[in-house]
Design an enzyme around this catalytic site. Sequence first.
Site, short mmCIF file in Angstrom:
data_model
loop_
_atom_site.label_atom_id
_atom_site.label_comp_id
_atom_site.label_asym_id
_atom_site.label_seq_id
_atom_site.Cartn_x
_atom_site.Cartn_y
_atom_site.Cartn_z
N CYS A 92 1.73 -12.04 -3.79
CA CYS A 92 2.61 -11.25 -4.87
C CYS A 92 3.84 -11.75 -4.58
O CYS A 92 5.01 -11.21 -5.37
CB CYS A 92 2.97 -10.06 -3.62
SG CYS A 92 1.15 -8.76 -3.10
N HIS B 32 9.70 -7.00 -5.19
CA HIS B 32 8.86 -6.86 -5.19
C HIS B 32 8.41 -5.09 -4.90
O HIS B 32 8.64 -4.93 -4.18
CB HIS B 32 7.59 -8.00 -4.51
CG HIS B 32 6.15 -7.65 -4.08
ND1 HIS B 32 5.43 -7.49 -5.09
CD2 HIS B 32 6.09 -7.54 -2.72
CE1 HIS B 32 4.50 -6.93 -5.01
NE2 HIS B 32 4.68 -6.63 -3.22
N ASN C 184 2.29 -1.58 -6.29
CA ASN C 184 2.16 -2.63 -5.51
C ASN C 184 1.55 -2.93 -7.05
O ASN C 184 0.08 -3.44 -6.79
CB ASN C 184 1.73 -2.90 -4.35
CG ASN C 184 1.13 -4.39 -3.62
OD1 ASN C 184 1.90 -5.21 -5.21
ND2 ASN C 184 1.90 -4.70 -2.69
#
Length: 319
Positions: A115, A246, A276
């Site tokens: 990520c 994020h 996500n």
Amino acid sequence: MTYARIQGVGSYIPQQILSNADLEKMVNTTDEWIMQRVGVRERHVIANSPDNTTTMAVDAAKRAIEMAGIDPAVIDMIIVGTATAEYYFPSTACLVQKHLNLREDIPAFDINAACAGFVYALSIADQYIRNEGAKHILVIGVDSLTKVVDWKDRSTCILFGDGAGAVILQAHKEPGILNTILHANGDYSDLITAKSGVWERESVPHLHMYGKEVFKLAVTKLGEIVDEIIEKSGLKQSDIDWLIPHQANLRIIEATAKRLGLPRERVILTIEQHGNTSAASIPLALDAAVRAGKIKRGDTLLLEAFGAGLAWGAALLKL
């Protein structure tokens, strides 16, 4: 002094939407529970569409190139942050180079920081422009994590969507990227895994995550790194115009914003619509905010991300 400045942004998300109502039919969960725990209402998924990691990266790149107003022939490097490449090899970056018909006398490579991949890629590109004479670098964050989630595991399948985001970094005399900081700690490597490597693999690779432990570490490490990068840059918290985090968990995002003293309206949020999207989440959010007219040239942006590895990073920049 030469800076790496963002000249164009672009993104791509698959057309198919998987809502919380859809997930209620698949696992023991509810829209209320998902919204309360993570803040996701829907996510875009590849499913059975012709999209894949490479095609999404290419589409996002085309839009960034168009906004930048450059001839693709001037691009002198491609860096792709991804954990879900279409192949072991060739790299996604080389496939992007092929589909965009870019010249061959340039480096093209992938980096995997899960990520945090886009922030890692951005930091590498910044150094090539500052120190190695690069003029135009295509940086992409792209992932297809819905292809590795366990759709029977309600703790993880609710979280993820697919997508890609891209930026064109251009050498410029005006301030652009001010600083980047990257950290990692492999002692926590077992907290988020997807075993599909050459030596250890599952028959069908699935993402596994110890959510409570990851949540606590993310809040702590992101809080520390945003303080660190602001101090390193000689700025104050009040100098930050926008936080682009994020998009992993709304509660993690809110904790970081609180630490910075930023109201919610100064935080770019796409988690409710995208979920996500791993390495794609920051450039996706950036593109959405720029095209909506929220973020403008000259604004000071703080980017931060945290992912498997564990790896985390931050970037402070002037748009």
